[in-house]
Design a protein around this motif. Structure first.
Motif, mmCIF file in Angstrom:
data_model
loop_
_atom_site.group_PDB
_atom_site.id
_atom_site.type_symbol
_atom_site.label_atom_id
_atom_site.label_comp_id
_atom_site.label_asym_id
_atom_site.label_seq_id
_atom_site.Cartn_x
_atom_site.Cartn_y
_atom_site.Cartn_z
ATOM 1 N N UNK A 1 63.844 85.961 -15.541
ATOM 2 C CA UNK A 1 65.114 85.234 -15.584
ATOM 3 C C UNK A 1 65.708 85.247 -14.182
ATOM 4 N N UNK A 2 65.708 84.099 -13.538
ATOM 5 C CA UNK A 2 66.283 83.979 -12.206
ATOM 6 C C UNK A 2 67.770 83.718 -12.283
ATOM 7 N N UNK A 3 68.523 84.376 -11.398
ATOM 8 C CA UNK A 3 69.969 84.192 -11.334
ATOM 9 C C UNK A 3 70.254 83.216 -10.188
ATOM 10 N N UNK B 1 62.418 90.470 -17.037
ATOM 11 C CA UNK B 1 62.615 90.843 -15.637
ATOM 12 C C UNK B 1 63.684 89.913 -15.075
ATOM 13 N N UNK B 2 64.819 90.478 -14.721
ATOM 14 C CA UNK B 2 65.913 89.710 -14.117
ATOM 15 C C UNK B 2 65.663 89.666 -12.614
ATOM 16 N N UNK B 3 65.659 88.464 -12.042
ATOM 17 C CA UNK B 3 65.369 88.293 -10.615
ATOM 18 C C UNK B 3 66.648 87.867 -9.907
ATOM 19 N N UNK B 4 67.085 88.713 -8.978
ATOM 20 C CA UNK B 4 68.301 88.484 -8.195
ATOM 21 C C UNK B 4 67.935 88.320 -6.723
ATOM 22 N N UNK B 5 68.735 87.529 -6.010
ATOM 23 C CA UNK B 5 68.566 87.441 -4.565
ATOM 24 C C UNK B 5 69.148 88.674 -3.890
ATOM 25 N N UNK B 6 70.347 89.099 -4.354
ATOM 26 C CA UNK B 6 71.044 90.215 -3.723
ATOM 27 C C UNK B 6 71.920 90.899 -4.753
ATOM 28 N N UNK B 7 71.984 92.211 -4.658
ATOM 29 C CA UNK B 7 72.905 92.988 -5.482
ATOM 30 C C UNK B 7 73.828 93.720 -4.531
ATOM 31 N N UNK C 1 65.142 92.660 -7.265
ATOM 32 C CA UNK C 1 66.048 92.030 -6.305
ATOM 33 C C UNK C 1 65.435 92.016 -4.912
ATOM 34 N N UNK C 2 65.691 90.953 -4.195
ATOM 35 C CA UNK C 2 65.229 90.887 -2.813
ATOM 36 C C UNK C 2 66.015 91.861 -1.946
ATOM 37 N N UNK D 1 67.765 81.453 0.540
ATOM 38 C CA UNK D 1 68.450 81.264 -0.732
ATOM 39 C C UNK D 1 69.907 81.671 -0.722
ATOM 40 N N UNK D 2 70.304 82.510 0.212
ATOM 41 C CA UNK D 2 71.696 82.974 0.313
ATOM 42 C C UNK D 2 72.489 82.014 1.188
ATOM 43 N N UNK D 3 73.753 81.798 0.810
ATOM 44 C CA UNK D 3 74.517 80.785 1.533
ATOM 45 C C UNK D 3 75.864 81.307 2.039
ATOM 46 N N UNK D 4 76.453 80.513 2.909
ATOM 47 C CA UNK D 4 77.840 80.668 3.321
ATOM 48 C C UNK D 4 78.493 79.305 3.119
#
Length: 177
Positions: free
Chosen positions: A42-44, A98-104, A129-130, A160-163
């Motif tokens: 499961x991607x967030x 499996x929960x997939x996160x970019x950042x926690x 998490x990455x 994948x991470x933004x501002x």
């Protein structure tokens, strides 16, 4: 190397080659751990899309993929309230998840996602998490099983991470300066 996004300066933190090497190792771990099951990843969204796409290329076991979308940031500011924008689309009863996160960072989003998944009565929940910011965590997670990189409590963009919606397409990861 430095870049600027929406008048904010960033410097290179993690090169894409380092990310690829770490993904290969996580992929091997997942292939071994779930060799005899068909897990649901499961991607967030939105942040996980690049990480998840590359991670799934390293997963060679039968599996399913779905996504949820949560909102916890406004620009570079964390919000207290986490909102579910897109919910679960699969039955998870009795499944390995499996929960997939970019950042926690604080863990508020992850806490909400885990609660959402637990309601579906899965066989197990693991988190991949990455990036993990241990100093920012406000919750403990026994489900946290796969971590790409532990980083300082800094604002990061790229991969994948933004501002303010910008920077997700960058292949490297940059930190604010």
């Amino acid at each position: 190397m430095k870049i600027q996004i929406d008048h904010k300066d960033f410097e290179l933190m993690i090169e894409h080659e380092q990310v690829k090497k770490r993904l290969r190792l996580i992929g091997i771990q997942l292939n071994v751990a779930y060799e005899y099951s068909i897990p649901v990843f499961i991607g967030v969204l939105n942040g996980c899309f690049m990480f998840m796409a590359d991670l799934m290329k390293e997963v060679h076991i039968a599996s399913e993929v779905c996504f949820v979308k949560m909102a916890s940031y406004n620009g570079d500011q964390r919000q207290e309230e986490v909102k579910s924008l897109i919910g679960l689309s699969h039955s998870l009863k009795g499944r390995e998840v499996i929960i997939v996160e970019d950042i926690i960072d604080t863990g508020n989003t992850l806490k909400e996602v885990i609660q959402m998944v637990e309601k579906e009565e899965p066989a197990s929940i693991a988190v991949c998490t990455l990036l993990l910011k241990p100093d920012a965590l406000e919750h403990e997670f026994e489900e946290l099983a796969y971590v790409g990189f532990e980083i300082e409590n800094e604002f990061v963009v790229g991969y994948g991470l933004d501002y303010n919606g910008i920077g997700r397409n960058l292949k490297d990861i940059y930190r604010a300066v």
